[in-house]
Enzyme design. Structure first.
Site, PDB file in Angstrom:
ATOM      1  N   VAL A  28       0.864  -1.180   0.000  1.00  0.00           N
ATOM      2  CA  VAL A  28       0.000   0.000   0.000  1.00  0.00           C
ATOM      3  C   VAL A  28       0.899   1.228   0.000  1.00  0.00           C
ATOM      4  O   VAL A  28       1.879   1.293   0.743  1.00  0.00           O
ATOM      5  CB  VAL A  28      -0.921   0.023   1.241  1.00  0.00           C
ATOM      6  CG1 VAL A  28      -1.826   1.245   1.208  1.00  0.00           C
ATOM      7  CG2 VAL A  28      -1.750  -1.254   1.318  1.00  0.00           C
ATOM      8  N   ASP A  53       8.928  -5.060 -16.051  1.00  0.00           N
ATOM      9  CA  ASP A  53       7.483  -4.808 -15.974  1.00  0.00           C
ATOM     10  C   ASP A  53       7.165  -3.363 -16.350  1.00  0.00           C
ATOM     11  O   ASP A  53       6.362  -2.699 -15.690  1.00  0.00           O
ATOM     12  CB  ASP A  53       6.959  -5.130 -14.573  1.00  0.00           C
ATOM     13  CG  ASP A  53       5.434  -5.305 -14.542  1.00  0.00           C
ATOM     14  OD1 ASP A  53       4.840  -5.565 -15.608  1.00  0.00           O
ATOM     15  OD2 ASP A  53       4.842  -5.183 -13.462  1.00  0.00           O
TER      16      ASP A  53
END
EC number: 2.7.11.1
Length: 341
Positions: free
Chosen positions: A21, A164
């Site tokens: 988070v 990525d």
């Protein structure tokens, strides 16, 4: 040094991913804004991703304006915090490394372990959100291409393969935009799948070329993955392919809908009947397939079109490396004022 008093106050949640988070936070002493990615180390997969990101970002000895900067990494256990450094002899750090290597928790599962990555705070969301909420703009496209190619050349020079690259993992910083004429700053982020290529065994003092560092773990996001990644035998040229997908999609505003999140995402693809197929997957099945570039616009500058085709070549050896790519994009951007027409 171990302390029970964190240096940061978490203000609000700004993002949530599969293993962490992200919060907007402030440094207590200075009130400066930072981003804190808080990762719960309750599963070996989380620990491995967190350590990959930590090792990649902590291996960079200098800063680049288009790569997210790691201010520090803090390890929190049951309310106690300590700064973490690469190669530390700390028992807490070594337990995390052991967890990553063995694939099983190497510490008391009743303890609450968290890693805090303290990084640049980017106030403009991600590249995907930024571009799709605005009309296409040639100046923005030029700026973004140059920033991304510069960031990738920097990472590859530092022996880091990102693995990525996608618009969701490219953040926007608008805080330094003093006038409306300035374009925002991009920052490549999310290094959880990255790989730092170590020195060769023959000459440990000489860094290995990322284009000769072969990897076998197929990872990334399918619409941005090169054909050789699907096969499981690739180098840093896979990053070039991913950036080719991003640039092509940005220039033509090619989007698709993510089947899981239902979000509209920037990304080019191949149509097979009524289905859309990742370009890399289609090229793996048919390496001789001719990509239709441009696919939406009536025309595209010849040099830009040729460069994108080379970036998306089925054979990675036919793609430019990051340093050639950066140079060619600069030449296209500044020597041909009408390159995007």
């Amino acid at each position: 040094m171990v302390s029970s008093q964190p240096k940061y106050d978490l203000i609000r949640e700004v993002g949530r991913g599969s293993y962490g988070v992200v919060y907007e936070a402030v440094i207590r002493k200075t009130s400066a804004r930072v981003a804190v990615k808080k990762i719960r180390c309750h599963a070996p997969e989380n620990v491995e991703l967190a350590l990959r990101e930590f090792w990649a970002l902590s291996s960079i000895k200098s800063q680049h304006p288009n790569v997210i900067h790691l201010e520090e990494c803090i390890l929190q256990k049951d309310g106690m915090v300590q700064k973490m450094s690469h190669g530390s002899n700390s028992s807490l750090y070594l337990q995390l490394v052991e967890t990553s290597l063995k694939g099983e928790i190497a510490f008391d599962p009743r303890s609450a372990y968290y890693l805090w990555f303290v990084m640049d705070f980017c106030d403009g969301g991600d590249m995907n959100e930024y571009l799709l909420s605005r009309k296409p703009n040639r100046k923005t496209n030029t700026s973004f291409m140059l920033q991304l190619s510069s960031a990738l050349a920097f990472l590859h020079k530092n022996q880091i393969i990102h693995r990525d690259l996608k618009p969701d993992n490219i953040l926007i910083s608008q805080s330094r935009m003093d006038t409306s004429d300035l374009e925002p700053t991009l920052k490549v982020a999310d290094f959880g799948l990255s790989k730092v290529c170590s020195a060769s065994g023959q000459n440990p003092e000489e860094p290995v070329s990322v284009n000769k560092c072969f990897l076998s773990t197929a990872c990334g996001t399918d619409f941005y993955m090169a054909p050789e990644v699907w096969e499981g035998h690739y180098t840093a040229k896979a990053d070039i392919f991913a950036l080719g997908i991003i640039i092509w999609a940005m220039l033509e505003r090619i989007t698709f809908i993510d089947t899981e999140t239902k979000k509209e995402l920037l990304g080019s693809y191949v149509k097979q009947g009524t289905e859309i197929v990742p370009v890399g997957e289609a090229l793996l099945e048919n390496p001789k397939m001719e990509l239709l570039i441009p696919v939406k616009k009536k025309s595209m500058n010849g040099r830009m079109k040729q460069l994108i085709k080379e970036m998306l070549a089925a054979n990675p050896q036919d793609r430019p490396d990051a340093f050639e790519l950066e140079l060619r994009l600069v030449q296209i951007a500044f020597k041909d004022s009408s390159w995007e027409t």
